[in-house]
Design a protein around this motif. Sequence first.
Motif, PDB file in Angstrom:
ATOM      1  N   PRO A  24       0.809  -1.229   0.000  1.00  0.00           N
ATOM      2  CA  PRO A  24       0.000   0.000   0.000  1.00  0.00           C
ATOM      3  C   PRO A  24       0.840   1.276   0.000  1.00  0.00           C
ATOM      4  CG  PRO A  24      -0.073  -1.064   2.160  1.00  0.00           C
ATOM      5  CD  PRO A  24       0.598  -2.022   1.230  1.00  0.00           C
ATOM      6  N   GLY A  25       2.027   1.217   0.632  1.00  0.00           N
ATOM      7  CA  GLY A  25       2.866   2.415   0.702  1.00  0.00           C
ATOM      8  C   GLY A  25       3.272   2.933  -0.660  1.00  0.00           C
ATOM      9  N   MET A  26       3.334   2.050  -1.656  1.00  0.00           N
ATOM     10  CA  MET A  26       3.705   2.455  -3.009  1.00  0.00           C
ATOM     11  C   MET A  26       2.657   3.383  -3.608  1.00  0.00           C
ATOM     12  SD  MET A  26       4.329  -0.089  -6.233  1.00  0.00           S
ATOM     13  CE  MET A  26       4.452   0.519  -7.918  1.00  0.00           C
ATOM     14  N   TYR A  27       1.396   3.255  -3.137  1.00  0.00           N
ATOM     15  CA  TYR A  27       0.296   4.008  -3.725  1.00  0.00           C
ATOM     16  C   TYR A  27      -0.173   5.172  -2.858  1.00  0.00           C
ATOM     17  CZ  TYR A  27       0.028  -0.019  -6.852  1.00  0.00           C
ATOM     18  OH  TYR A  27       0.331  -0.981  -7.764  1.00  0.00           O
ATOM     19  N   ILE A  28      -0.089   5.020  -1.529  1.00  0.00           N
ATOM     20  CA  ILE A  28      -0.609   6.084  -0.651  1.00  0.00           C
ATOM     21  C   ILE A  28       0.452   6.636   0.290  1.00  0.00           C
ATOM     22  CG2 ILE A  28      -2.966   5.199  -0.737  1.00  0.00           C
ATOM     23  CD1 ILE A  28      -2.493   4.001   2.073  1.00  0.00           C
ATOM     24  N   GLY A  29       1.705   6.228   0.109  1.00  0.00           N
ATOM     25  CA  GLY A  29       2.792   6.797   0.902  1.00  0.00           C
ATOM     26  C   GLY A  29       3.073   6.081   2.207  1.00  0.00           C
ATOM     27  N   SER A  30       2.037   5.785   3.006  1.00  0.00           N
ATOM     28  CA  SER A  30       2.213   5.118   4.287  1.00  0.00           C
ATOM     29  C   SER A  30       0.867   4.566   4.728  1.00  0.00           C
ATOM     30  CB  SER A  30       2.755   6.087   5.349  1.00  0.00           C
ATOM     31  OG  SER A  30       1.803   7.102   5.606  1.00  0.00           O
ATOM     32  N   THR A  31       0.880   3.762   5.794  1.00  0.00           N
ATOM     33  CA  THR A  31      -0.367   3.185   6.302  1.00  0.00           C
ATOM     34  C   THR A  31      -0.756   3.782   7.648  1.00  0.00           C
ATOM     35  OG1 THR A  31       0.899   1.359   7.266  1.00  0.00           O
ATOM     36  CG2 THR A  31      -0.052   0.999   5.082  1.00  0.00           C
ATOM     37  N   ASP A  32      -0.227   4.958   7.956  1.00  0.00           N
ATOM     38  CA  ASP A  32      -0.633   5.653   9.172  1.00  0.00           C
ATOM     39  C   ASP A  32      -1.695   6.702   8.825  1.00  0.00           C
ATOM     40  OD1 ASP A  32       0.857   7.494   7.809  1.00  0.00           O
ATOM     41  OD2 ASP A  32       2.462   7.651   9.292  1.00  0.00           O
ATOM     42  N   GLY A 376       5.713   9.651  -8.616  1.00  0.00           N
ATOM     43  CA  GLY A 376       4.981   8.788  -7.693  1.00  0.00           C
ATOM     44  C   GLY A 376       3.506   9.129  -7.642  1.00  0.00           C
ATOM     45  N   GLN A 377       2.705   8.183  -7.127  1.00  0.00           N
ATOM     46  CA  GLN A 377       1.256   8.377  -7.051  1.00  0.00           C
ATOM     47  C   GLN A 377       0.875   9.457  -6.068  1.00  0.00           C
ATOM     48  OE1 GLN A 377      -1.368   7.754  -8.495  1.00  0.00           O
ATOM     49  NE2 GLN A 377      -3.006   8.010  -6.998  1.00  0.00           N
ATOM     50  N   THR A 378       1.734   9.738  -5.056  1.00  0.00           N
ATOM     51  CA  THR A 378       1.392  10.762  -4.071  1.00  0.00           C
ATOM     52  C   THR A 378       1.520  12.171  -4.630  1.00  0.00           C
ATOM     53  OG1 THR A 378       3.656  10.581  -3.232  1.00  0.00           O
ATOM     54  CG2 THR A 378       1.950   9.356  -2.071  1.00  0.00           C
ATOM     55  N   LYS A 379       2.121  12.343  -5.808  1.00  0.00           N
ATOM     56  CA  LYS A 379       2.115  13.609  -6.558  1.00  0.00           C
ATOM     57  C   LYS A 379       2.690  14.776  -5.769  1.00  0.00           C
ATOM     58  CE  LYS A 379      -2.197  11.985  -8.564  1.00  0.00           C
ATOM     59  NZ  LYS A 379      -3.586  11.863  -8.180  1.00  0.00           N
ATOM     60  N   GLU A 380       3.791  14.560  -5.076  1.00  0.00           N
ATOM     61  CA  GLU A 380       4.382  15.641  -4.284  1.00  0.00           C
ATOM     62  C   GLU A 380       5.374  16.473  -5.084  1.00  0.00           C
ATOM     63  OE1 GLU A 380       5.947  13.572  -0.883  1.00  0.00           O
ATOM     64  OE2 GLU A 380       4.139  13.985   0.269  1.00  0.00           O
ATOM     65  N   ILE A 381       5.823  15.967  -6.239  1.00  0.00           N
ATOM     66  CA  ILE A 381       6.813  16.675  -7.058  1.00  0.00           C
ATOM     67  C   ILE A 381       6.361  16.627  -8.512  1.00  0.00           C
ATOM     68  CG2 ILE A 381       9.228  16.801  -7.753  1.00  0.00           C
ATOM     69  CD1 ILE A 381       9.967  15.273  -5.234  1.00  0.00           C
ATOM     70  N   LEU A 382       6.289  17.799  -9.157  1.00  0.00           N
ATOM     71  CA  LEU A 382       5.968  17.850 -10.584  1.00  0.00           C
ATOM     72  C   LEU A 382       7.239  17.604 -11.384  1.00  0.00           C
ATOM     73  CD1 LEU A 382       3.912  18.474 -12.850  1.00  0.00           C
ATOM     74  CD2 LEU A 382       4.639  20.873 -12.689  1.00  0.00           C
ATOM     75  N   GLY A 383       7.162  16.706 -12.364  1.00  0.00           N
ATOM     76  CA  GLY A 383       8.359  16.335 -13.102  1.00  0.00           C
ATOM     77  C   GLY A 383       8.370  16.693 -14.575  1.00  0.00           C
ATOM     78  N   THR A 384       7.298  17.289 -15.125  1.00  0.00           N
ATOM     79  CA  THR A 384       7.266  17.622 -16.551  1.00  0.00           C
ATOM     80  C   THR A 384       8.373  18.622 -16.878  1.00  0.00           C
ATOM     81  OG1 THR A 384       4.873  17.298 -16.539  1.00  0.00           O
ATOM     82  CG2 THR A 384       5.830  18.431 -18.450  1.00  0.00           C
ATOM     83  N   PRO A 385       9.393  18.263 -17.671  1.00  0.00           N
ATOM     84  CA  PRO A 385      10.557  19.146 -17.862  1.00  0.00           C
ATOM     85  C   PRO A 385      10.224  20.480 -18.527  1.00  0.00           C
ATOM     86  CG  PRO A 385      11.039  16.889 -18.583  1.00  0.00           C
ATOM     87  CD  PRO A 385       9.555  16.971 -18.343  1.00  0.00           C
ATOM     88  N   ALA A 386       9.317  20.482 -19.522  1.00  0.00           N
ATOM     89  CA  ALA A 386       9.060  21.695 -20.291  1.00  0.00           C
ATOM     90  C   ALA A 386       8.423  22.802 -19.456  1.00  0.00           C
ATOM     91  CB  ALA A 386       8.168  21.364 -21.492  1.00  0.00           C
ATOM     92  N   VAL A 387       7.823  22.441 -18.319  1.00  0.00           N
ATOM     93  CA  VAL A 387       7.129  23.446 -17.505  1.00  0.00           C
ATOM     94  C   VAL A 387       8.108  24.463 -16.937  1.00  0.00           C
ATOM     95  CG1 VAL A 387       5.785  23.765 -15.380  1.00  0.00           C
ATOM     96  CG2 VAL A 387       5.205  21.922 -16.958  1.00  0.00           C
ATOM     97  N   ARG A 388       9.353  24.037 -16.692  1.00  0.00           N
ATOM     98  CA  ARG A 388      10.330  24.949 -16.080  1.00  0.00           C
ATOM     99  C   ARG A 388      10.525  26.214 -16.924  1.00  0.00           C
ATOM    100  NH1 ARG A 388      14.256  21.865 -16.273  1.00  0.00           N
ATOM    101  NH2 ARG A 388      14.336  21.020 -14.150  1.00  0.00           N
ATOM    102  N   ASN A 389      10.787  26.036 -18.209  1.00  0.00           N
ATOM    103  CA  ASN A 389      11.044  27.196 -19.062  1.00  0.00           C
ATOM    104  C   ASN A 389       9.786  28.031 -19.281  1.00  0.00           C
ATOM    105  OD1 ASN A 389      13.777  26.684 -19.389  1.00  0.00           O
ATOM    106  ND2 ASN A 389      13.453  25.374 -21.185  1.00  0.00           N
TER     107      ASN A 389
END
Length: 691
Positions: A24-32, A376-389
């Motif tokens: 489950p941690g792979m999808y929701i980060g943790s089980t707490d 990751g599924q928790t979406k804490e970091i945006l990774g689309t490279p073109a957005v930076r410029n």
Amino acid sequence: MVTAEYSAHHLQVLEGLEAVRKRPGMYIGSTDSRGLMHCVWEIIDNSVDEALGGHGSRIDILLHADGSVEVRDRARGIPVDVEPRTGLSGVEVVFTKLHAGGKFGGGSYGSSGGLHGVGASVVNALSERLDVEVDRGGKTWAMSFHRGEPGLFAGDAPDSPFTPFEKSSDLRVVGKVAKGVTGTRIRYWADRQIFTKDASFHLDELVQRARQTAFLVPGLEIVIADERGPERVETSYRFDGGISEFADFLAPDSGLTDTWRLTGSGTFTETVPVLQPTGAMVPTDVERECQVDIALRWGTGYETTSRSFANIISTPKGGTHQQGFEQGLMKVVRGQIDQNARKLKVGANEKIEKDDILAGLTCVLTVRLPEPQFEGQTKEILGTPAVRNIVANVVQRELTARFTSSKRDDKAQTALLLDKVVAEMKARISARTHKETQRRKNALESSSLPAKLADCRTNDVAQSELFIVEGDSALGTAKHARNSEYQALLPIRGKILNVQKASVSDMLSNAECAAIIQVIGAGSGRSFDLSAARYGKIILMSDADVDGAHIRTLLLTLFFRYMRPLIEEGHVYAAVPPLHRVIVVNPGSKPNDTVYTYSEQELHTLLAKLQKSGKRWQEPVQRYKGLGEMDADQLATTTMDRAGRTLRRVRVQDAEAAAHVFELLMGSDVAPRRDFIVSSSDRLNREAIDA
């Protein structure tokens, strides 16, 4: 009865969901509790995505007394027709198939927070029971699931007997609705086999996130109802001002500039695999559009408050949009300072750093684009490279226009901003230059410290304690009660300056505030260096009355505003002096016992216990109204001696919430404080006032 084996009809589906239950941690980060809250927002975000597309303007979130959560909306409703490739209804596909949904570029959503098609199915897999009802086509459709498997429950409880579907699933019609009425209701019970025993839904976190979402989606009303307590508590949020209003809400200080809005867009091309009707994935070049909307303002303080979002999903760890924003911001401000170096008195060797520019900045950064890449599924970091410029270009264009504007207000505010950035740079350089002088001094070097400081002898910072004592009378007793090897005393006279309302210069010119900062020896504000602190514990020792509480609050405000790392790292404590001294009379020549109590309730409990056991006590019971009423032995035993004292550690679990409370109680805006006092007056215990 719950079956131990899965039916063959759902074997392929449940293989996928079984992976979720095993990892489950792979999808929701943790089980707490954090993972539990993530599940709630997976469901809520689906309704928010509908609202973003113009479908539905209200979302209801209910925390039921039985531990379940229900989310209701009036959007289009989950499709109920049969999906041709699987032969299952749209409802079953959404809740049992990983990587299935309407957000893979099929045209249903221009931009959304749900991207991977696993949110609803993951929540279903991690739920002991999930019920879904859909209003669509004039009917109400319903389906239930047990740990991801569709079937029928014999009752309303999650542990009711469950019968799985074997040959084919049944999306039941359970009612009728008026023509044109659509919506979805989802209620689920988290599986306690998966989540830890102490995992729970945090109302404060839910409220904070709901408020944030209402800011990001103007016109959307989000209602939270908590039915877990003795009374139903309901909170509602709706904002029409967008992220400009959000930035004003987040700002911890008074404004140096207005709230500026930077908007723009850009396009980019990326190669993505596109699902063909035949089922094949074909790499295709697709042109994307990224919309950028930023609200920012600088204040008079030095705190940086930043929030970034991609398709209204919070990205607390930043990503390419945050990098682009900082890149564009630094380029513009550095360029403006270089052009005005002579006027601003900036030397050739003085370089502006990022922290100088970010000091006092409050920013809300949002981007919207189809199918963003998250880490990751928790979406804490945006990774689309073109957005930076794209973000960097928008920031450079819009901010440059602001700095070169001929309007009087823009000229005045940009000039103030450049002055502030240069001042921050000079303060940083000065702090670094004099950093060594802020180190802990030994006994021979401490002559510059305030004369009223009764310092300790040890040079071991970890073992040393500084007691900030209210008044000279308490100081006299404390000197005899302390262990001078490791306990230092600093008296303050009455109530110090309220630094929440005062300027930095006023704070530094105040004798009491300056003495506290000087004695601790680690600086203040951005230059504060926790490693330079002269004491391992800072203990606030004030009287156990209303005035003492006020003094303690003023001191905590000083620490929170200018020495916050002390609180964040757990170095600040409040002493807990007793309220009462009860002398228990022993028969014969046996010495009487002395018992201290720390609250009215504790006193009544003690007296009742003594009365029940037939023991007597001396009347009247002594009520301490100040530390000065104790003799040295009593103060040492109850408040200062490590062997018997009680300390209350001051922590900042939620810095943002604490900042709002400090601003409400101690800030310069009187109206909200007056409203708070009036609305909370019914909770006041008049007997607790020492008048």
